[in-house]
Design a protein around this motif. Sequence first.
Motif, PDB file in Angstrom:
ATOM      1  N   THR A 103       0.812  -1.226   0.000  1.00 28.24           N
ATOM      2  CA  THR A 103       0.000   0.000   0.000  1.00 28.24           C
ATOM      3  C   THR A 103       0.842   1.271   0.000  1.00 28.24           C
ATOM      4  O   THR A 103       0.292   2.373  -0.021  1.00 28.24           O
ATOM      5  CB  THR A 103      -0.908   0.012   1.229  1.00 28.24           C
ATOM      6  OG1 THR A 103      -0.110  -0.175   2.413  1.00 28.24           O
ATOM      7  CG2 THR A 103      -1.949  -1.097   1.156  1.00 28.24           C
ATOM      8  N   ASP A 104       2.164   1.145   0.017  1.00 29.47           N
ATOM      9  CA  ASP A 104       3.031   2.320   0.125  1.00 29.47           C
ATOM     10  C   ASP A 104       3.082   3.126  -1.176  1.00 29.47           C
ATOM     11  O   ASP A 104       3.035   2.576  -2.270  1.00 29.47           O
ATOM     12  CB  ASP A 104       4.465   1.898   0.482  1.00 29.47           C
ATOM     13  CG  ASP A 104       4.644   1.593   1.956  1.00 29.47           C
ATOM     14  OD1 ASP A 104       3.955   2.216   2.778  1.00 29.47           O
ATOM     15  OD2 ASP A 104       5.490   0.737   2.284  1.00 29.47           O
ATOM     16  N   ASP A 105       3.214   4.449  -1.006  1.00 25.97           N
ATOM     17  CA  ASP A 105       3.536   5.379  -2.093  1.00 25.97           C
ATOM     18  C   ASP A 105       4.964   5.856  -1.847  1.00 25.97           C
ATOM     19  O   ASP A 105       5.256   6.417  -0.794  1.00 25.97           O
ATOM     20  CB  ASP A 105       2.587   6.578  -2.109  1.00 25.97           C
ATOM     21  CG  ASP A 105       1.151   6.172  -2.427  1.00 25.97           C
ATOM     22  OD1 ASP A 105       0.969   5.208  -3.182  1.00 25.97           O
ATOM     23  OD2 ASP A 105       0.230   6.813  -1.898  1.00 25.97           O
ATOM     24  N   VAL A 106       5.833   5.640  -2.824  1.00 27.67           N
ATOM     25  CA  VAL A 106       7.266   5.862  -2.642  1.00 27.67           C
ATOM     26  C   VAL A 106       7.760   7.015  -3.500  1.00 27.67           C
ATOM     27  O   VAL A 106       7.405   7.124  -4.677  1.00 27.67           O
ATOM     28  CB  VAL A 106       8.058   4.583  -2.994  1.00 27.67           C
ATOM     29  CG1 VAL A 106       9.569   4.822  -2.873  1.00 27.67           C
ATOM     30  CG2 VAL A 106       7.643   3.428  -2.102  1.00 27.67           C
ATOM     31  N   LEU A 107       8.607   7.858  -2.917  1.00 25.68           N
ATOM     32  CA  LEU A 107       9.385   8.840  -3.667  1.00 25.68           C
ATOM     33  C   LEU A 107      10.821   8.339  -3.697  1.00 25.68           C
ATOM     34  O   LEU A 107      11.438   8.139  -2.646  1.00 25.68           O
ATOM     35  CB  LEU A 107       9.331  10.216  -3.010  1.00 25.68           C
ATOM     36  CG  LEU A 107      10.220  11.292  -3.648  1.00 25.68           C
ATOM     37  CD1 LEU A 107       9.766  11.623  -5.062  1.00 25.68           C
ATOM     38  CD2 LEU A 107      10.253  12.560  -2.799  1.00 25.68           C
ATOM     39  N   GLU A 108      11.340   8.106  -4.904  1.00 22.09           N
ATOM     40  CA  GLU A 108      12.740   7.724  -5.059  1.00 22.09           C
ATOM     41  C   GLU A 108      13.513   8.938  -5.552  1.00 22.09           C
ATOM     42  O   GLU A 108      13.093   9.597  -6.502  1.00 22.09           O
ATOM     43  CB  GLU A 108      12.879   6.581  -6.057  1.00 22.09           C
ATOM     44  CG  GLU A 108      14.334   6.138  -6.241  1.00 22.09           C
ATOM     45  CD  GLU A 108      14.510   5.141  -7.365  1.00 22.09           C
ATOM     46  OE1 GLU A 108      15.330   4.227  -7.209  1.00 22.09           O
ATOM     47  OE2 GLU A 108      13.831   5.285  -8.407  1.00 22.09           O
ATOM     48  N   ILE A 109      14.622   9.212  -4.915  1.00 22.77           N
ATOM     49  CA  ILE A 109      15.465  10.343  -5.305  1.00 22.77           C
ATOM     50  C   ILE A 109      16.725   9.780  -5.953  1.00 22.77           C
ATOM     51  O   ILE A 109      17.595   9.222  -5.283  1.00 22.77           O
ATOM     52  CB  ILE A 109      15.787  11.225  -4.093  1.00 22.77           C
ATOM     53  CG1 ILE A 109      14.493  11.852  -3.567  1.00 22.77           C
ATOM     54  CG2 ILE A 109      16.801  12.297  -4.452  1.00 22.77           C
ATOM     55  CD1 ILE A 109      14.638  12.615  -2.273  1.00 22.77           C
ATOM     56  N   GLY A 110      16.785   9.885  -7.283  1.00 21.94           N
ATOM     57  CA  GLY A 110      17.888   9.338  -8.056  1.00 21.94           C
ATOM     58  C   GLY A 110      17.491   8.058  -8.758  1.00 21.94           C
ATOM     59  O   GLY A 110      17.715   6.961  -8.260  1.00 21.94           O
ATOM     60  N   THR A 111      16.898   8.183  -9.957  1.00 24.63           N
ATOM     61  CA  THR A 111      16.430   7.013 -10.699  1.00 24.63           C
ATOM     62  C   THR A 111      17.585   6.173 -11.226  1.00 24.63           C
ATOM     63  O   THR A 111      17.536   4.943 -11.174  1.00 24.63           O
ATOM     64  CB  THR A 111      15.560   7.445 -11.906  1.00 24.63           C
ATOM     65  OG1 THR A 111      14.623   8.433 -11.501  1.00 24.63           O
ATOM     66  CG2 THR A 111      14.847   6.256 -12.527  1.00 24.63           C
ATOM     67  N   GLY A 112      18.615   6.850 -11.739  1.00 22.33           N
ATOM     68  CA  GLY A 112      19.750   6.136 -12.302  1.00 22.33           C
ATOM     69  C   GLY A 112      19.331   5.235 -13.448  1.00 22.33           C
ATOM     70  O   GLY A 112      18.648   5.647 -14.382  1.00 22.33           O
ATOM     71  N   SER A 113      19.696   3.961 -13.367  1.00 19.32           N
ATOM     72  CA  SER A 113      19.378   2.998 -14.419  1.00 19.32           C
ATOM     73  C   SER A 113      17.903   2.619 -14.435  1.00 19.32           C
ATOM     74  O   SER A 113      17.390   2.137 -15.446  1.00 19.32           O
ATOM     75  CB  SER A 113      20.206   1.726 -14.222  1.00 19.32           C
ATOM     76  OG  SER A 113      19.732   1.005 -13.094  1.00 19.32           O
ATOM     77  N   GLY A 114      17.231   2.803 -13.296  1.00 16.83           N
ATOM     78  CA  GLY A 114      15.844   2.377 -13.175  1.00 16.83           C
ATOM     79  C   GLY A 114      15.679   1.003 -12.546  1.00 16.83           C
ATOM     80  O   GLY A 114      14.552   0.555 -12.324  1.00 16.83           O
ATOM     81  N   TYR A 115      16.787   0.315 -12.230  1.00 12.45           N
ATOM     82  CA  TYR A 115      16.691  -1.037 -11.664  1.00 12.45           C
ATOM     83  C   TYR A 115      16.034  -1.033 -10.285  1.00 12.45           C
ATOM     84  O   TYR A 115      15.066  -1.762 -10.045  1.00 12.45           O
ATOM     85  CB  TYR A 115      18.071  -1.679 -11.587  1.00 12.45           C
ATOM     86  CG  TYR A 115      18.054  -2.996 -10.831  1.00 12.45           C
ATOM     87  CD1 TYR A 115      17.567  -4.153 -11.435  1.00 12.45           C
ATOM     88  CD2 TYR A 115      18.492  -3.076  -9.512  1.00 12.45           C
ATOM     89  CE1 TYR A 115      17.521  -5.356 -10.742  1.00 12.45           C
ATOM     90  CE2 TYR A 115      18.453  -4.265  -8.815  1.00 12.45           C
ATOM     91  CZ  TYR A 115      17.973  -5.406  -9.429  1.00 12.45           C
ATOM     92  OH  TYR A 115      17.919  -6.599  -8.734  1.00 12.45           O
TER      93      TYR A 115
END
Length: 219
Positions: A82-94
Motif C-alpha cells: 500500500t506504500d507510495d514511494v518517492l525515489e530520489i535518483g532514478t539512475g538505471s531504473g533497476y
Amino acid sequence: MSTTIDYAKARELMVEQQVRPWDVLDPRVLEVIAAMPREEFVAPEHRNLAYADLALPLAHGEAMMKPVLEGRTLQALELKATDDVLEIGTGSGYLTACLGRLVREVVSLERHADLADAARARLCAQHVDNVQVIAADALSYATERKFSVICVTGAVDAIPQRFIDWLQPGGRLFVVRGRSPAMEAVLVRNEVNAPRIQSLFETDLPYLAGAAPAPTFEF
C-alpha cells in the motif's frame, strides 16, 4: 569464442552468494531481486558484470549501487503493497523497478533527462507501470505531496529538511549520510514529536549533486 551468460543462473547466484549473506532475508525483497533481470538495466558493454559485486558506471559519472546495497535498501524500508514511494535518483531504473514491484506507486526523480528517458523505456519493457519518472533535481523540486516512503540513492552530508517534509506521519526515509569513506545508512521514521533516526550499517556511496560537504581549505 564468445561465451553466452546464463543470466538466470547468475541472478540466482547473486541472491544466494551476495545478497542473502548480507542479512537480506525479507522474502518479498529476495523474490523481486530473484525475478528482476538486472542485465536489462545496465549498459550493453557492462551486461557481463550485471550480477557482479560491483557498482556499475552510468552516464554523467553516476553509478548503479552494488546488488547487496540495493537489497539492504529495499529491506530497510519495510515496504508494504500500500506504500507510495518517492525515489530520489532514478539512475538505471533497476531499483525503481524493484520498488514498483513491491509497492502501490513510485515517483522517481532523476536530474539527467537522458537517464530519465532510458529508465522509462526499461521500466516499460519490464511492464512496471506504476512508476512515474520525472526529470528534476530533488534539491530544487517542489511538491505538496506527502509519501509513506522515501528512498535516496545517493549520499548526503546532512539530511535535507525538504526530504523530511515530504514524509507522511509515520513515514520512512532511507538515506546514506556522512563523510566518505565512513558513511552510515540510516532509516528516518517521521514520528509524532520528532523524526527518529535509526543507524543501519556502514557503507560508502557517491553524493547526490549538491549534497556533498562544503570544501574545506587548509593553510
